[in-house]
Design an enzyme around this catalytic site. Structure first.
Site, short mmCIF file in Angstrom:
data_model
loop_
_atom_site.label_atom_id
_atom_site.label_comp_id
_atom_site.label_asym_id
_atom_site.label_seq_id
_atom_site.Cartn_x
_atom_site.Cartn_y
_atom_site.Cartn_z
CG ASP A 178 43.77 3.15 -29.45
OD1 ASP A 178 42.69 2.51 -28.41
OD2 ASP A 178 44.81 3.30 -29.84
CG HIS A 193 40.28 -2.15 -22.42
ND1 HIS A 193 39.57 -0.96 -22.61
CD2 HIS A 193 41.86 -2.29 -23.29
CE1 HIS A 193 40.06 -0.61 -23.77
NE2 HIS A 193 41.08 -0.82 -23.66
CG ASP A 194 42.98 0.38 -21.73
OD1 ASP A 194 43.49 0.29 -21.83
OD2 ASP A 194 42.48 1.99 -21.99
CG ASP A 206 38.89 -0.52 -29.73
OD1 ASP A 206 39.35 0.87 -30.13
OD2 ASP A 206 38.66 -0.85 -29.04
CD GLU A 229 41.12 6.04 -25.50
OE1 GLU A 229 41.98 5.04 -24.35
OE2 GLU A 229 41.85 5.54 -26.43
CG ASP A 281 38.90 -20.04 -25.14
OD1 ASP A 281 37.92 -20.80 -25.76
OD2 ASP A 281 39.65 -21.05 -23.79
C1 NOJ Z 1 44.11 2.95 -25.18
C2 NOJ Z 1 43.61 2.05 -25.99
O1 NOJ Z 1 42.42 1.29 -25.04
C3 NOJ Z 1 45.01 1.24 -25.22
O2 NOJ Z 1 44.52 -0.73 -24.45
C4 NOJ Z 1 45.94 0.90 -26.09
O3 NOJ Z 1 47.09 0.58 -24.68
C5 NOJ Z 1 46.25 1.87 -26.47
N1 NOJ Z 1 44.91 3.14 -26.79
C6 NOJ Z 1 47.08 2.22 -27.27
O4 NOJ Z 1 46.85 1.62 -28.45
#
Ligand code: NOJ
Length: 560
Positions: free
Chosen positions: A199, A329-330, A98, A256, A21
């Site tokens: 995505d 990040h997921d 992305d 993805e 930040d």
């Molecule tokens: C995959 C992304 O990596 C995730 O963070 C997101 O919530 C879903 N697709 C929906 O866009």
């Protein structure tokens, strides 16, 4: 062997909200990224994948885009972005953006128009269906809970949203929508970026009959994935996008793809297919999920992990390309998930890095992985921010679940494990911000932070540097073929890579015990055997066929 820059590269993923930040509003930003480019250059990475920075109401932290050609105010301005790109290129690194084009935000002006009336030009940009017997058009469940359909008063019908109801799915059946997306993609490529991470791109083609998903007792809404994952026109759409836009640029693309099998992975990435360069599959990310899905946590097995990763290595051996990842990040932090984040944090983080980076494919590092950041355990659900975590918690509480049990699952699986701010130093809020961070920092930042890691030559950070440097030096790491050894061992992940007259032997101990590893006879034939990299101080040569691996030890031998 075909040389392509993205095969030789290492990619570093930045989740901008949590990276750095620069203006102390508690949210990471683009100028914050620019400040840290020298840190990334020193690590040795080649490509940055930037999670979404587009204008968004942040229902899903930027994965709900309301304007594809604007920068979110929290993150800065387009000038900041231009400056960042320039600074990235100056350092001889690349940037991939992305691309979230399965859905937009409901606050995108396309959707505002689309939902207004049945006869406006944006109507068919989204997926509209009449209700069935006074209810939703089918029984599909949204990824973030509830029905995948939402009713729209103005038009008296339902729109599809596979994620939250603020993420309506775009209608790829409509050629006008496709052209609109392609021209937006071209606009970004003409700004000089080096590619895209796409995505949930294998969700864009839906079975137009929209059949009900297989009913599950006690559940109103169920998964409809067989009707939209790798759907009927997916290859046509990807080929069209490739032919009309992507193929005109020297870029890399990674899709993805939840639910993709190795056979499909081959179709998506094969040389003459003209679709994508590589995919993110999820098979190894699902090995600790039980029959009840992600939150139904079950113990994982090393045999299964090896089986999955090896299956993908073999399937794409001659045609296609793998992406290699433990984290994003997921996903929870890998050192907490497949390693040991207490006694052997350093050893297991290095071991996991080695096991992954020595496979065939393009390795991805998620911010903080290079310093061994761990999962977090916040006391209260109100400390969490992630829409998936919060929706699941509140839905299950309504159904009578035990809060303490839900918190245990959250500690293991919540996406916020990956999203706590990057730990830069041991000052307040880990040096991420001087304001109040949007999500609290992990309290373990005093010993675990980048400043400490850069100063310690034995750190996980320097180990990653070595791994990346080795990739630049040895073609075998990029191009060698892969063979799994000891498929049935519950303790050791061992494999070889072979290229011309060279061989690499990789052996990793996934346990906290000493484990004997017997080197197979055929490997003992090589004359030259020296240790290329390892995470313990050990002899640099080996002569005997028996190697005792210490807890979480990993060794890579170069043989000739
Ligand atoms: C995959 C992304 O990596 C995730 O963070 C997101 O919530 C879903 N697709 C929906 O866009």
């Amino acid at each position: 062997m075909t040389k392509q820059w993205w095969k030789e590269s290492v990619v570093y993923q930045i989740y901008p909200r949590s990276f750095n930040d620069s203006n102390n509003d508690g949210i990471g930003d683009i100028n914050g990224i620019t400040e840290k480019l020298d840190y990334l250059k020193k690590l040795g990475i080649d490509v940055i994948w930037l999670s979404p920075v587009y204008e968004s109401p942040n229902d899903d932290n930027g994965y709900d885009i309301s304007d594809y050609q604007k920068i979110m105010k929290d993150f800065g301005t387009m000038e900041d972005w231009d400056h960042m790109l320039n600074e990235i290129h100056k350092r001889d690194m690349k940037l991939i953006m992305d691309l979230v084009i399965n859905h937009s935000s409901d606050e995108h002006h396309w959707f505002a128009e689309s939902r207004n009336s049945k006869d406006n030009p944006y109507r068919d940009y989204y997926i509209w269906r009449p209700g069935k017997d006074g209810a939703e058009p089918n029984n599909w469940e949204a990824a973030f809970g509830g029905s995948a359909w939402d009713y729209n008063e103005a038009t008296g019908d339902y729109f599809l949203h596979l994620f939250s109801k603020k993420q309506p799915d775009l209608n790829w059946e409509n050629p006008v929508l496709r052209e609109e997306l392609f021209s937006m993609i071209k606009w970004w490529l003409d700004k000089g970026i080096d590619g895209f991470r796409m995505d949930v791109i294998n969700f864009i083609s839906k079975d137009q009959r929209f059949p009900d998903g297989e009913p599950v007792e006690g559940k109103k809404y169920v998964s409809g994935h067989t009707y939209f994952m790798n759907g009927p026109k997916i290859h046509d759409y990807l080929q069209e996008m490739n032919q009309k836009v992507l193929s005109n640029y020297d870029i890399m693309t990674v899709g993805e793809m939840p639910g993709a099998t190795p056979e499909e992975g081959q179709l998506y990435t094969g040389k003459n297919r003209n679709e994508l360069d590589m995919v993110f599959h999820f098979e190894h990310m699902d090995i600790d999920s039980g029959a009840g899905g992600k939150w139904d946590v079950k113990p994982w097995s090393l045999v299964e992990l090896k089986k999955i990763l090896s299956k993908w290595q073999t399937a794409l051996e001659h045609d296609g390309w793998n992406s290699l990842y433990w984290n994003n990040h997921d996903q929870p932090r890998v050192v907490s998930r497949f390693g040991n984040d207490t006694t052997y944090r350093m050893e297991s983080a290095k071991m996991l890095a080695t096991t992954l980076h020595m496979m065939k494919g393009t390795p991805y590092i998620y911010q903080g992985e290079e310093i061994g950041m761990t999962n977090v355990q916040f006391d209260s659900i109100s400390d969490y921010q992630d829409i998936e975590t919060l929706n699941m918690y509140h839905e299950k509480i309504k159904d009578g679940a035990n809060p303490a049990e839900l918190m245990q699952a959250i500690y293991v699986k919540s996406r916020d494990n990956a999203r706590t701010p990057m730990q830069w130093d041991s000052t307040k809020h880990a040096g991420f911000t001087e304001g109040t961070p949007w999500l609290a920092v992990n309290p373990n930042y005093p010993p675990i932070n980048a400043e400490q890691a850069v100063a310690d030559p034995d750190s996980i950070y320097h180990y990653y540097r070595q791994l990346i440097a080795l990739r630049k030096k040895h073609d075998i790491i990029v191009h060698g073929s892969y063979q799994l050894l000891l498929p049935d061992s519950e303790e050791i992940f061992a494999y070889t890579r072979k290229y011309e007259s060279e061989c690499l032997l990789i052996a990793s101990n996934f346990t906290a015990n000493d484990i004997d590893f017997t080197v197979p006879e055929e490997i003992n034939m090589y004359n030259e055997k020296h240790l290329l990299i390892g995470n313990y101080k050990t002899s640099t040569l080996y002569f005997r066929h028996l190697i005792t691996l210490k807890p979480y030890e990993t060794r890579v031998y170069y043989l000739k």
